[in-house]
Structure formats: C-alpha cells, structure tokens
Design a protein around this motif. Structure first.
Motif, PDB file in Angstrom:
ATOM      1  N   GLY A   1       0.855  -1.190   0.131  1.00  0.00           N
ATOM      2  CA  GLY A   1       0.019   0.024  -0.070  1.00  0.00           C
ATOM      3  C   GLY A   1       0.686   1.260   0.056  1.00  0.00           C
ATOM      4  O   GLY A   1       1.914   1.335  -0.320  1.00  0.00           O
ATOM      5  N   GLU A   2       0.208   2.394   0.506  1.00  0.00           N
ATOM      6  CA  GLU A   2       0.903   3.784   0.261  1.00  0.00           C
ATOM      7  C   GLU A   2       1.682   4.013   1.743  1.00  0.00           C
ATOM      8  O   GLU A   2       2.902   4.406   1.348  1.00  0.00           O
ATOM      9  N   LYS A   3       1.279   3.628   2.841  1.00  0.00           N
ATOM     10  CA  LYS A   3       1.817   3.928   4.030  1.00  0.00           C
ATOM     11  C   LYS A   3       1.688   2.802   5.039  1.00  0.00           C
ATOM     12  O   LYS A   3       0.649   2.027   4.778  1.00  0.00           O
ATOM     13  N   PRO A   4       2.278   2.620   5.987  1.00  0.00           N
ATOM     14  CA  PRO A   4       2.328   1.693   7.342  1.00  0.00           C
ATOM     15  C   PRO A   4       0.855   1.959   7.834  1.00  0.00           C
ATOM     16  O   PRO A   4       0.513   3.199   8.010  1.00  0.00           O
ATOM     17  N   ILE A   5       0.243   0.903   8.147  1.00  0.00           N
ATOM     18  CA  ILE A   5      -1.196   0.683   9.015  1.00  0.00           C
ATOM     19  C   ILE A   5      -0.915  -0.212  10.187  1.00  0.00           C
ATOM     20  O   ILE A   5      -0.632  -1.370  10.055  1.00  0.00           O
ATOM     21  N   ALA A   6      -1.595   0.268  11.232  1.00  0.00           N
ATOM     22  CA  ALA A   6      -1.754  -0.885  12.462  1.00  0.00           C
ATOM     23  C   ALA A   6      -0.247  -1.371  12.941  1.00  0.00           C
ATOM     24  O   ALA A   6      -0.337  -2.527  13.203  1.00  0.00           O
ATOM     25  N   GLN A   7       0.612  -0.514  12.760  1.00  0.00           N
ATOM     26  CA  GLN A   7       1.871  -0.918  13.101  1.00  0.00           C
ATOM     27  C   GLN A   7       2.610  -2.220  12.282  1.00  0.00           C
ATOM     28  O   GLN A   7       3.227  -2.906  12.848  1.00  0.00           O
ATOM     29  N   CYS A   8       2.201  -2.443  11.237  1.00  0.00           N
ATOM     30  CA  CYS A   8       2.559  -3.490  10.242  1.00  0.00           C
ATOM     31  C   CYS A   8       3.363  -2.838   9.409  1.00  0.00           C
ATOM     32  O   CYS A   8       3.453  -2.046   8.937  1.00  0.00           O
ATOM     33  N   MET A   9       4.478  -3.859   8.856  1.00  0.00           N
ATOM     34  CA  MET A   9       5.285  -3.515   7.796  1.00  0.00           C
ATOM     35  C   MET A   9       4.701  -3.295   6.674  1.00  0.00           C
ATOM     36  O   MET A   9       3.631  -3.707   6.360  1.00  0.00           O
ATOM     37  N   SER A  10       5.128  -2.314   5.934  1.00  0.00           N
ATOM     38  CA  SER A  10       4.539  -1.811   4.729  1.00  0.00           C
ATOM     39  C   SER A  10       5.426  -1.867   3.522  1.00  0.00           C
ATOM     40  O   SER A  10       6.592  -1.341   3.450  1.00  0.00           O
ATOM     41  N   ILE A  11       4.924  -2.399   2.338  1.00  0.00           N
ATOM     42  CA  ILE A  11       5.644  -2.180   1.090  1.00  0.00           C
ATOM     43  C   ILE A  11       4.944  -1.174   0.125  1.00  0.00           C
ATOM     44  O   ILE A  11       3.785  -1.384  -0.083  1.00  0.00           O
ATOM     45  N   ARG A  12       5.559  -0.121  -0.250  1.00  0.00           N
ATOM     46  CA  ARG A  12       4.923   0.764  -0.945  1.00  0.00           C
ATOM     47  C   ARG A  12       4.482   0.100  -2.429  1.00  0.00           C
ATOM     48  O   ARG A  12       5.485  -0.307  -3.215  1.00  0.00           O
ATOM     49  N   PHE A  13       3.103   0.011  -2.540  1.00  0.00           N
ATOM     50  CA  PHE A  13       2.751  -0.119  -3.963  1.00  0.00           C
ATOM     51  C   PHE A  13       1.573   0.623  -4.074  1.00  0.00           C
ATOM     52  O   PHE A  13       0.436   0.644  -3.470  1.00  0.00           O
ATOM     53  N   THR A  14       1.401   1.479  -5.324  1.00  0.00           N
ATOM     54  CA  THR A  14       0.292   2.485  -5.324  1.00  0.00           C
ATOM     55  C   THR A  14      -0.272   2.536  -6.913  1.00  0.00           C
ATOM     56  O   THR A  14      -1.026   3.171  -7.274  1.00  0.00           O
TER      57      THR A  14
END
Length: 347
Positions: free
Chosen positions: A37-50
């Motif tokens: 996704g675009e930004k981290p959510i709920a303290q989860c690791m995030s990979i930018r994908f828009t």
C-alpha cells in the motif's frame, strides 16, 4: 507465519471498510503481517505499492512487490495473474456484479478473466454471503468446498442512536451512484409521495467511478421535487453516523448486492430500513426490514408511507433492527479470517 495483504483499497468504502476493521484485529505479535500500500497501517510492515487496480502495470509489478510469504491475501478479485512467492493464496470475492451489470462487452470480458483467474489461482475463496457463494459456484464453476462465507461486521460503537440530531425529516440513501443501486426507482417513488415536508438525501460517491450512473443527476434535475432532493456525494464518517441516526428511514433499493452494509449500519443507528427483496439483501436483513420488489416504484412509495405513518410498524422495525445488527461483529469476522490464514481447523 508471514501474511502479506494487498491493502491498496483501504481508504475506499466497501472493501476498504473491511480492511480498516480487520487489519488491526489480526494478531501481528505471533505472525508477521506485511501490507502492500501507500503507507504503514496498524504498526504493520508496509511495502509501497500504489499502482491502480485492474491495471496492466499492477499485474506486471505484483511478482516484484509481493515478498516471500506463507499466505498472500487479495481482498478483491484483482489477484495476481503471474506466479508469486506465496505458499498459499486466498482471495475475497464480494460479488460478481461486474458480470451481472457489465459496463461494456470489453470490461465484462476483463472482469470475467480476473474473476476466473482469482478462482483458479487461489487455494481458498472467501465471499460475504450465501447468495454470493451460490453465484460464484454457478457462474465461475468453483467447487463448493473451496468457497467460504464470512460475513462482514458492524461497528456498534460507531453506529448508534446517540448520533441523532433533530432536523427537518428526510429519507436516506447510502451507496455509490451506480446503475445496480437502482436509484431511478427510488426517485420515482419519492416523486409519487408528494410530501412537502420531507427531503430525500443521497449520500454516496459519484466522482471517479468506472460505472457512475450519469442519468441520476438528470432525473433529479427533472424531478418536480428537485428542491427537496440533496445529492451530497461522499460524506465523512461523522456525517454518515448522524444521517443514519436522524433519517426517517433508509431506502436500499439495489438490484444486486453481494452483502450490503448500509442496512445493518442503519439498523444499529435506530433507523428503520426499507429494502428491495433482491440478491443477498433478505439474507442479510432477515425480518428486520420492510421489503419491496426492486422494479416497482409504486410498491416502494407505499412502503415509505407505511414506515413513516404506521408507528407500530416503525417501532417493530427499529427493535428488530437492533437485534439483527448486533449479530454481526468485526471480531467474529476477524476470528474466521485468522482461522483461514493461520489455522487449519474448519469454521
């Protein structure tokens, strides 16, 4: 265990509502959760994908963006076409509306391709009602044991009668402005009532939709009661809560729904519900709604009058609505998803 979720739709209604509620309820202490996704959510690791959904670029980049994982969850049917680094793949198909109400032969073909791919490539399919389960099994030829029904939930803290504000009376419609939402019948029914003191408020996204029903704006402009009809567009959460709690009734005239959260949200808010007897709606609402045939503005107008002037019926609808909406919790929804993601026992 490592779970990767395509969370790009989290800020939208419908699928986004599901993601907003489920992700915080998934146990990210015992399991590693990675969001695309675009930004981290709920303290989860995030990979930018828009990249936009349904796009060719989305499909090209999926294999590069999705990391090594035990489970990859697609919350929509735009699942990867190419091989990915996931041991298990799960897709949620909320409905097959794009086959029932195609935008064009080309877009219908694309929708069928993506739906078939999601069913073929996924180890498990989740859907949101027995109606949608039957549609998927019948039209996409999926074996019943592969399809699981998990109902969405209702946020009872958020939707409550306490949000009511005294104001001029109105009927309410909530939903995106699309052809299958059947707003033409609602407008025709409202015109038949000739209620000088009542408004019709339409709250729902109209901009940026691939299937926006442009005829609705024309019909409102041509209505003899156009000064009493308000097309609000997309509203904030707080506005929506107030609208539900303050409305004379929610009108839900859809021709096709995989589930449909607005009736349950209205019920939780103490708002009577008048709904079409089509698709999954009777399954979701049971005896807590007043039903009408979706092609009949005459019958809808009659039901709107009943809900407005029959105080006994109105009271029964409100009380049954409280009971019905209380059966749907996001905690139960999350528990069933966690069993599918992390456990092997049936649910």
């Amino acid at each position: 265990m490592r779970l990767c979720i395509d969370a790009r739709m989290i800020h939208l209604s419908g699928i986004g509502t599901t993601l907003q509620h489920l992700i915080p309820l998934l146990d990210n202490r015992s399991h590693e959760i990675i969001l695309l996704g675009e930004k981290p959510i709920a303290q989860c690791m995030s990979i930018r994908f828009t990249l936009p959904i349904y796009s060719v670029r989305e499909q090209i980049y999926y294999p590069w963006k999705i990391p090594d994982c035990d489970v990859f969850w697609s919350p929509h049917y735009n699942a990867p076409l190419l091989p990915i680094r996931a041991k298990k793949r799960i897709a949620t198909i909320h409905d097959i509306c794009h086959l029932a109400f195609p935008l064009s032969p080309f877009k219908r073909s694309i929708s069928r391709l993506l739906l078939q791919n999601a069913c073929r490539k996924s180890d498990e399919i989740v859907t949101v009602s027995a109606f949608s389960q039957s549609e998927i099994e019948t039209h996409l030829h999926v074996k019943p044991k592969k399809v699981h029904v998990i109902y969405p939930g209702v946020d009872l803290q958020k939707f409550s009668p306490k949000n009511k504000i005294e104001q001029a009376p109105f009927f309410l419609f909530v939903g995106n402005i699309k052809a299958h939402k059947n707003l033409t019948v609602l407008l025709n029914a409202f015109n038949r009532l000739h209620l000088k003191d009542h408004r019709l408020i339409i709250a729902g996204k109209k901009g940026g939709l691939r299937s926006f029903d442009r005829e609705i704006e024309k019909q409102i402009e041509q209505s003899p009661l156009k000064k009493q009809i308000e097309l609000l567009g997309e509203v904030s959460d707080s506005q929506l809560q107030t609208l539900y709690a303050s409305a004379s009734a929610l009108i839900f005239p859809s021709l096709y729904e995989g589930f449909g959260l607005p009736p349950l949200e209205a019920m939780a808010s103490g708002c009577p519900v008048i709904a079409s007897n089509a698709a999954s709606i009777p399954e979701v609402c049971q005896d807590a709604a007043l039903y009408f045939p979706p092609r009949s503005p005459e019958d809808l107008a009659e039901k709107m009058q009943q809900a407005l002037f029959d105080s006994s019926l109105r009271s029964k609808l409100i009380q049954k609505g409280f009971v019905r909406s209380a059966l749907f919790s996001w905690e139960n929804t999350a528990q069933k998803y966690k069993t599918l993601f992390f456990g092997s026992e049936p649910f």
